[in-house]
Each structure stands twice: as structure tokens, then as C-alpha cells.
Design an enzyme around this catalytic site. Structure first.
Site, PDB file in Angstrom:
ATOM      1  CE  LYS A 158      -3.830  -2.301   2.265  1.00  0.00           C
ATOM      2  NZ  LYS A 158      -4.495  -3.016   3.609  1.00  0.00           N
ATOM      3  CD  GLN A 173      -3.674  -4.320   6.812  1.00  0.00           C
ATOM      4  OE1 GLN A 173      -3.276  -3.386   6.000  1.00  0.00           O
ATOM      5  NE2 GLN A 173      -4.377  -5.204   6.780  1.00  0.00           N
ATOM      6  CG  ASP A 186     -10.052   0.075   4.994  1.00  0.00           C
ATOM      7  OD1 ASP A 186      -9.855  -0.551   3.982  1.00  0.00           O
ATOM      8  OD2 ASP A 186      -9.371  -0.610   5.973  1.00  0.00           O
TER       9      ASP A 186
END
Ligand code: NAD
Length: 300
Positions: free
Chosen positions: A54, A98, A121
């Protein structure tokens, strides 16, 4: 094998190109450099690989990339403090914590502390609710990438029967919402669904997000259906040598591809689209923060 292969790797490259183009324009015309902050707690090897990828792709697209790597025993107050700090930082437009987090941390609390407009997200309850209500929101990356591929392949999804296997908050539920928004007729199937194979066999579109290697086989698939395989499963591959593994989806590729009209491979399907959509969401978040129009081609 007759199915068209929906090449997520190639598609993701086109999304990343659009991202880079929008970023360059935002920097030049508005002095606005979109920034993505990724927070990683602990040393889960898969998460470390994701975070590295990422960060690399964020920087390659011209955006600012911020990484916060914290030890596995980080306490909740410290993590919440970092999230609050990123919420207040004007150079950060997207925040990703994460998952999975170590067990002693309350994931819901932490995710819901991210400012909804920076929640790239799309897991904050405000974004979940807005997606459900058909309002502008941050859309979770994996379903977003899956819908982009479906729309690109089919154009209009009106009237299509879609079966999503899996009801997770990360994939299954938002996928069904997106399909509904695109005028398909979604069914969400899950571990307690009766006659699962028969339900799947009714589908013009199958989205498998189960986490069970090669569970869906060709005899489940209606001839000509489109199969989006979200699964990423590591299974032993003794043919590659002792202790070796390979990655397979939730669908048995050869048998499904023999019946389907189109299918995403694993790897090279949904996976690359997920990261590309994270970059896309960060650009969208940056544009919204500055009151600019929605960047074209980065949402559905
Ligand atoms: P999850 O474990 O949270 O959810 C799995 C869902 O599958 C559950 O809702 C459960 O009801 C359902 N299920 C379990 N067993 C079943 C069965 N026998 N029959 C029918 N349904 C069953 O998983 P998730 O986070 O939604 O992820 C699903 C898969 O997608 C995993 O393989 C994961 O690695 C993969 N994934 C891939 C990406 C990507 O970028 N491609 C992103 C997220 C998840």
C-alpha cells in the site's frame, strides 16, 4: 475452458493511472497533495506485506504516504491518540488501520474513532449507514473494486440476479448494497443458507467471499454466469516443493471457468483492485475535503 477472464491486474493498473492523473492535477491546480496514513499494530506477516504494498503504490501515484508501525502490545489509549492525531492532520486525507488488530484492542472502537470523511476503508458506522441509505459515502475497497469490474464487463447490471456468498461487514454486506444500488437483485448467502448450491445456481452474478479454498465448483454455476472470486486462501502445494504454498480463491477455477461466461482469477483478480480502490478512495476523500468535484472514474 470457455469463460472470459476478467483481468483485475490490468484493470487495477488503469485505475492507478487515473489516480495518478487526478493527483497530479490536484497538486498543480490546487496545491493539494492527497495523503494516506496506514497504521499497523504488531507483526502479522500478511499484514506487513499488505502495508508495504500500500505504501509503495501510494508513493508511486504521487500521493504522500505515512506509515505508523506500532508494537503488538500497544495499548488502546496510545492507538486512539494516534488516530485522533491523524484526524486532525490536514496533510492526511485517508486513514487506514490495518486489520486484524491484536485481540486486546477493540477494533470497533478504533475504526469508529477515525473521522468518517477520512475512513478510506469505509468501515466506520457512519459510512456503513450512508452506503445503506444510498448516500455519498466512503465505499469499502474490495466490494468497490468488484463492482467496478462487473460494471466494466456488463455495463448495466439491471435485472441481473446476483448471489453474494458471505455476509461479512468487510465484503459480503457492502457488496450486496452496491449491487442493489446498481439495480441488480442481490441475495446474501452464508454459512446457514439452506441449499446453497441451488441458490448459487440461480445467479447471473456470483460473488464468493467465504474464505474456504475452492468451495464453489463448476456444477454450482449457471452456464454463462459471471464469477467474482474474492477469496484469498493459502494452501499447501507439495508439487512446488516441501513446505511450499500457493494461493487459491473460494472458487475452483478450472471447473468454474469451464461453465461461467466470465471469471476473475486468483491471484490477479479482486486482490489488485482492492489496493487500487484504496488509492482511489484517498483521492476522493482529498477532493471532498477541499470541496472539489468528485474525481471521475474512481467511484461507482
Ligand atoms: P469472513 O470470515 O469475515 O466471512 C466469511 C463469510 O463466509 C461469513 O459471513 C460466513 O457466513 C460465510 N461462510 C463461511 N462458511 C461458509 C459456507 N460453508 N457456506 C457459505 N458461507 C459460508 O471473511 P471475509 O473477510 O469476508 O473474507 C472472505 C474471503 O475473502 C477470505 O478468503 C479473504 O481472505 C478474502 N478477502 C479478499 C480480499 C481481497 O482483496 N481480494 C479482501 C478481503 C477479504
Amino acid at each position: 475452458m470457455s469463460a472470459d477472464i476478467i483481468d483485475g491486474k490490468a484493470f487495477a493498473a488503469t485505475v492507478r493511472e487515473k489516480v495518478a492523473m487526478h493527483v497530479a492535477r490536484m497538486v498543480e491546480e490546487h496545491n493539494l497533495k492527497p495523503g494516506l496514513a496506514v497504521v499497523l499494530v504488531g507483526e502479522d506477516p500478511a499484514s506487513q506485506v499488505y502495508v508495504r504494498n500500500k505504501g509503495k503504490q501510494t508513493a508511486e501515484s504521487g500521493m504522500a504516504s505515512f506509515e505508523h508501525k506500532l508494537p503488538a502490545d500497544t495499548d488502546e489509549a496510545t492507538l486512539l491518540g494516534i488516530v485522533e492525531q491523524l484526524n486532525a492532520d490536514p496533510s492526511v486525507h485517508g486513514i487506514l488501520v490495518q486489520l486484524p488488530l491484536p485481540k486486546h484492542l477493540n477494533s470497533d472502537l478504533i475504526i469508529n474513532t477515525i473521522a468518517p470523511e477520512k475512513d478510506v476503508d469505509g468501515f466506520h458506522v457512519v459510512n456503513v449507514g450512508r452506503l445503506g441509505a444510498g448516500l455519498k459515502s466512503m465505499v469499502p475497497c474490495t466490494p468497490l473494486g468488484s463492482l467496478m469490474m462487473l460494471k466494466d464487463y456488463h455495463g448495466d447490471l439491471s435485472g441481473k440476479n446476483a448471489v453474494v456468498i458471505g455476509r461479512s461487514n468487510i465484503v459480503g454486506k457492502p457488496m450486496a448494497q452496491l449491487l442493489l444500488g446498481a439495480n441488480a437483485t442481490p441475495t446474501i448467502a452464508h454459512s446457514r443458507t439452506a441449499n446453497l448450491q441451488e441458490v448459487v445456481r440461480e445467479a447471473d452474478i456470483v460473488v464468493a467471499a467465504v474464505g474456504r479454498p475452492e468451495m464453489v465448483t463448476g456444477d454450482w454455476i449457471k452456464p454463462g454466469a459471471t464469477v467474482i472470486d474474492v477469496g484469498i486462501n493459502r494452501i499447501p502445494a507439495p508439487e512446488k516443493g516441501e513446505g511450499k504454498h500457493r494461493i487459491v480463491g473460494d472458487c475452483h477455477y478450472e471447473s468454474c471457468a469451464a461453465v461461467a461466461g466470465a471469471i476473475t482469477p486468483v491471484p490477479g483478480g479482486v486482490g489488485p483492485m482492492t489496493i487500487a480502490c484504496l488509492l482511489a478512495n484517498t483521492v476522493t476523500a482529498a477532493a471532498r475535503s477541499a470541496g472539489l468535484p468528485e474525481p471521475e472514474g474512481l467511484t461507482v
